[in-house]
Design a protein around this motif. Structure first.
Motif, PDB file in Angstrom:
ATOM      1  N   UNK A  28      -0.399   4.350  -1.995  1.00  0.00           N
ATOM      2  CA  UNK A  28      -1.576   4.380  -1.133  1.00  0.00           C
ATOM      3  C   UNK A  28      -2.710   3.558  -1.709  1.00  0.00           C
ATOM      4  N   UNK A  29      -2.927   3.691  -3.012  1.00  0.00           N
ATOM      5  CA  UNK A  29      -3.971   2.897  -3.669  1.00  0.00           C
ATOM      6  C   UNK A  29      -3.658   1.401  -3.590  1.00  0.00           C
ATOM      7  N   UNK A  30      -2.379   1.060  -3.775  1.00  0.00           N
ATOM      8  CA  UNK A  30      -1.954  -0.331  -3.672  1.00  0.00           C
ATOM      9  C   UNK A  30      -2.261  -0.871  -2.275  1.00  0.00           C
ATOM     10  N   UNK A  31      -1.887  -0.103  -1.254  1.00  0.00           N
ATOM     11  CA  UNK A  31      -2.101  -0.543   0.115  1.00  0.00           C
ATOM     12  C   UNK A  31      -3.586  -0.739   0.406  1.00  0.00           C
ATOM     13  N   UNK A  32      -4.409   0.216  -0.003  1.00  0.00           N
ATOM     14  CA  UNK A  32      -5.852   0.104   0.241  1.00  0.00           C
ATOM     15  C   UNK A  32      -6.429  -1.090  -0.509  1.00  0.00           C
ATOM     16  N   UNK A  33      -5.996  -1.306  -1.746  1.00  0.00           N
ATOM     17  CA  UNK A  33      -6.465  -2.459  -2.509  1.00  0.00           C
ATOM     18  C   UNK A  33      -6.053  -3.770  -1.860  1.00  0.00           C
ATOM     19  N   UNK A  34      -4.832  -3.819  -1.379  1.00  0.00           N
ATOM     20  CA  UNK A  34      -4.345  -5.025  -0.697  1.00  0.00           C
ATOM     21  C   UNK A  34      -5.178  -5.281   0.556  1.00  0.00           C
ATOM     22  N   UNK A  35      -5.442  -4.243   1.316  1.00  0.00           N
ATOM     23  CA  UNK A  35      -6.236  -4.371   2.531  1.00  0.00           C
ATOM     24  C   UNK A  35      -7.639  -4.892   2.191  1.00  0.00           C
ATOM     25  N   UNK A  36      -8.265  -4.323   1.161  1.00  0.00           N
ATOM     26  CA  UNK A  36      -9.606  -4.762   0.766  1.00  0.00           C
ATOM     27  C   UNK A  36      -9.592  -6.219   0.313  1.00  0.00           C
ATOM     28  N   UNK A  37      -8.554  -6.594  -0.407  1.00  0.00           N
ATOM     29  CA  UNK A  37      -8.440  -7.973  -0.879  1.00  0.00           C
ATOM     30  C   UNK A  37      -8.359  -8.926   0.307  1.00  0.00           C
ATOM     31  N   UNK A  41     -11.095 -11.842   1.515  1.00  0.00           N
ATOM     32  CA  UNK A  41     -10.695 -13.221   1.730  1.00  0.00           C
ATOM     33  C   UNK A  41     -11.281 -13.748   3.042  1.00  0.00           C
ATOM     34  N   UNK A  42     -11.173 -12.965   4.105  1.00  0.00           N
ATOM     35  CA  UNK A  42     -11.684 -13.402   5.396  1.00  0.00           C
ATOM     36  C   UNK A  42     -13.205 -13.458   5.412  1.00  0.00           C
TER      37      UNK A  42
END
Length: 52
Positions: A28-37, A41-42
């Motif tokens: 879950x932390x990985x997914x949230x971090x990926x989403x924030x990253x 970027x955008x």
């Protein structure tokens, strides 16, 4: 609500090699971090376009 689910699914579909060796909490932390990253970027891309 459906729009958010579709957007979330788009992000999940772009993940390659999701680290399933992590615990559910860490996944879950990985997914949230990926989403924030991705969001960052955008945002930076939009800021650069506005400066030009």
């Amino acid at each position: 609500m459906i729009l958010f689910e579709r957007k979330k699914q788009e992000i999940i579909n772009k993940l390659k090699g999701f680290p399933n060796h992590l615990s559910m909490d860490d996944q879950g932390r990985f997914f949230i971090g990926y989403y924030h990253q991705r969001q960052d970027f955008f945002i930076k891309s939009e800021e650069n376009n506005n400066e030009e």
